[in-house]
Design an enzyme around this catalytic site. Structure first.
Site, PDB file in Angstrom:
ATOM      1  N   ASP A 189      -0.414   4.987   0.754  1.00  0.00           N
ATOM      2  CA  ASP A 189      -0.605   6.132   1.734  1.00  0.00           C
ATOM      3  C   ASP A 189      -0.606   5.581   3.209  1.00  0.00           C
ATOM      4  O   ASP A 189      -1.355   4.719   3.627  1.00  0.00           O
ATOM      5  CB  ASP A 189      -1.910   6.662   1.390  1.00  0.00           C
ATOM      6  N   ASP A 196       0.878  -1.331  -0.149  1.00  0.00           N
ATOM      7  CA  ASP A 196      -0.136   0.120  -0.067  1.00  0.00           C
ATOM      8  C   ASP A 196       1.006   1.033   0.041  1.00  0.00           C
ATOM      9  O   ASP A 196       2.091   1.109   0.497  1.00  0.00           O
ATOM     10  CB  ASP A 196      -0.943   0.001   1.192  1.00  0.00           C
TER      11      ASP A 196
END
Length: 501
Positions: free
Chosen positions: A21, A19
Site C-alpha cells: 500500500d 511493501d
C-alpha cells in the site's frame, strides 16, 4: 504465507522485499479516505501514526478508544470501505512495474510484505500479476505485523535469504521500522508522510528511474543520493467533445486514466458533465468550470480559482493538498483552435511573421490565464498549467517563435515535456493527432503532426514526461469502436513536490 521458491544465495543482493500500500500501488490514500469515512471526520497530521502503515485491527482499536464503538465492528467497516475502494481501481505507483520487470530479468527474487489482510493483498496481486512475486506475506500470516520485524523475517525465511543482503522498499515510518528491525537495507519512497534518510536507509521521491543496480549499490552499503518529496503524476487530456464520437466513451476514459497512473487530470472539452462523472466513478475530487473545462484529482481540492462560468475557451484552476502542509495549484486551459498555425505553414506556406501575427487571439487568452494564475498564487505553492493550446511550441520549431508558449516561458512557467526531452527531433512528443494521419478534407494530404497539448509548471522537479495513447486507434472517420476515446494524445508528467520546512 505463500511461497514459490526455495533457497536463493550467492548474489550480494539476494532479494527485494516490497511493501504494497502506497509503495507498489496507490492505496495509501484509499486507506486514509476509508478511515476518514468510518471516523466521520477529516484526519489530520496528528492521526498519521495510528493510520499509515497500520493493520486494520490497530486503527480500529484506536478509533474504538475515541468513539466508544466496538473495535470488531469498526475493523469490519474499515475492511469493507478499504476493499471497496481498492476494487474500484488499483493504480501502480510510478516506476513500480518497471522495477519489478527489471528485477525479474536480472533473476532477483521479490516478495510482497504487507500489513493488509490476505483478501486485500490477493486482490492487488491479481491486478499486478501474482507471478511477479516469489513470496507474499500478509497480516494474516504472522502473529505480529508491522512495525514488528516478523513479516520481513518471515519473507526472508521463505526465500532462504539473509535479511542483511535484502533491500526492503517502504513508504511509511511503520514499514521502515519493521524492515530495519529485521536487518534489511531500506529504500523509502514516502507517500503521504515524509521520511528522513538515515544510515542504511535511502530516500527517493519515487520508484521512477530506480534500477536493480541502484538496489545492489544500496545492499553493498555504497553512499546513496537522497531525494525527498511527494510524487505527483499529472495528465492533460482533451476529451474530444466529451468523448461522444467513440462508443462507451466514459468507461474507456476511466480505463485510460487508471492505466495512465495520473493522480490529477486537467480536462478540456468535457461536455459539461465529464469531470463530475469521472470523479464520482473514481472516488476522486473534481472542479467544473463552464461547459468545457474540468479538473479531477485523487488529492483533496482546497480552493477553486477563475471564473466558474468560463466560456468554451479560457482557464480554470484549483489548489490541491498533496500531503499535510504541501499544496499545488493546478490549472487547465483551452485556447481557440483557429487559425491553426501548422495548417497555415504546411498547406498555405505562410512565413514566420504572418504565423506569429495570427496568434493574437490565443496569445490574449494565454495572457489572461497567466494573469489569473498570478493573482491566485501564494508564495511557496507550485503551479502546474495543463492544456490544449492549439498551437505549436517555440521550443519545437526553430524558425517560428510561437508567442503563446514564449509568453508562458517568460512568465516563469516551464515546459515539463521539453525538460525531460530537450531534443524535439529525437522526441517530438506529438499530441495532434493519433487518429488523423491524413487531412480530413478528403484531399489525401498528410496531416501535420505536432505538439499542441502541454504540462507546464513552476516550482516542481520533473521526474519524467511522456505522451499517452492506449490501444491502436483506427483513423478518422472509422473511430466509433476505438479504445482511445479522443482525437488528442494525452501528456503525463510526473513531478516531485518537495516536503517543505
Amino acid at each position: 504465507m505463500k511461497s514459490l521458491v526455495g533457497h536463493v544465495s550467492g548474489a550480494p543482493l539476494q532479494a527485494v522485499l516490497f511493501d504494497m500500500d502506497g509503495t507498489l500501488v496507490d492505496t495509501e490514500l484509499q486507506w486514509w479516505e476509508a478511515v476518514e469515512h468510518v471516523a466521520a471526520r477529516p484526519l489530520t497530521e496528528a492521526d498519521q501514526p495510528e493510520v499509515l502503515g497500520r493493520p486494520v485491527e490497530h486503527t480500529a482499536e484506536w478509533l474504538a478508544a475515541t468513539t466508544g464503538a466496538s473495535a470488531a465492528e469498526l475493523a469490519e467497516r474499515l475492511h469493507q470501505e478499504f476493499v471497496g475502494r481498492v476494487r474500484a481501481g488499483i493504480v501502480p505507483r510510478p516506476g513500480a512495474l518497471d522495477l519489478l520487470d527489471a528485477l525479474a530479468r536480472d533473476g532477483v527474487p521479490t516478495a510482497l510484505v504487507t500489513a493488509s489482510p490476505r483478501t486485500v493483498a490477493d486482490t492487488v496481486l491479481e491486478a499486478l500479476g501474482a507471478g511477479r512475486f516469489a513470496v507474499s506475506v500478509t497480516a494474516d500470516d504472522t502473529d505480529r505485523t508491522k512495525p514488528d520485524p516478523a513479516p520481513y523475517l518471515a519473507a526472508c525465511r521463505a526465500l532462504g535469504v539473509d535479511p542483511a543482503a535484502c533491500v526492503a522498499v517502504e513508504d511509511t515510518h511503520t514499514g521502515v521500522w519493521s524492515a530495519e528491525a529485521a536487518g534489511c537495507v531500506v529504500l523509502a519512497v514516502p507517500s503521504l508522510a515524509p521520511i528522513d534518510a538515515a544510515p542504511g536507509r535511502t530516500v527517493r521521491a519515487s520508484l521512477a528511474g530506480v534500477t536493480p543496480d541502484d538496489l545492489r549499490a544500496m545492499a553493498a552499503g555504497e553512499p546513496a543520493v537522497r531525494t525527498t518529496g511527494h510524487v505527483l503524476p499529472v495528465m492533460s487530456w482533451n476529451l474530444w467533445l466529451g468523448g461522444t464520437p467513440v462508443d462507451d466513451h466514459r468507461a474507456k476514459q476511466l480505463k485510460a486514466i487508471a492505466e495512465s497512473g495520473a493522480d490529477v487530470v486537467g480536462l478540456q472539452e468535457t461536455g459539461g458533465i465529464a469531470a463530475q462523472e469521472l470523479a464520482d466513478a473514481l472516488g476522486w475530487y473534481h472542479h467544473r468550470a463552464g461547459e468545457n473545462l474540468g479538473i479531477i484529482s485523487r488529492h483533496p481540492i482546497t480552493r477553486r480559482f477563475g471564473d466558474p462560468d468560463v466560456g468554451f475557451y479560457g482557464a480554470a484552476g484549483v489548489r490541491i493538498r498533496v500531503a499535510p502542509g504541501r499544496e499545488v495549484d493546478i490549472w487547465t486551459a483551452h485556447l481557440h483552435y483557429t487559425p491553426y498555425g501548422p495548417y497555415e505553414s504546411v498547406f498555405d506556406g505562410l512565413p514566420a511573421d504572418r504565423l506569429i501575427a495570427h496568434e493574437e487571439v490565443r496569445l490574449a487568452q494565454m495572457r489572461e490565464a497567466l494573469r489569473w494564475i498570478e493573482e491566485s498564487s501564494d508564495d511557496g505553492v507550485p503551479v502546474v498549467l495543463l492544456g490544449d493550446f492549439n498551437c505549436p511550441s517555440h521550443l519545437d520549431w526553430p524558425d517560428v517563435a510561437w508567442p503563446v508558449t514564449r509568453a508562458a516561458e517568460e512568465a516563469g512557467v516551464g515546459d515539463s515535456y521539453r525538460e525531460a526531452h530537450p531534443d524535439p527531433a529525437a522526441d517530438p512528443g506529438h499530441t495532434w493527432s493519433p487518429i488523423h494521419p491524413v487531412h480530413e478534407d478528403g484531399s489525401g494530404r498528410p496531416e501535420p503532426q505536432d505538439r499542441i497539448d502541454y504540462v507546464l509548471h513552476r516550482g516542481l522537479e520533473v521526474l519524467d514526461s511522456r505522451t499517452f495513447v492506449s490501444g491502436d486507434p483506427r483513423p478518422w472517420p472509422d473511430v466509433f469502436g476505438n479504445e482511445w476515446p479522443s482525437d488528442h494524445a494525452a501528456v503525463i508528467t510526473t513531478f516531485t513536490v518537495s516536503h517543505g520546512d
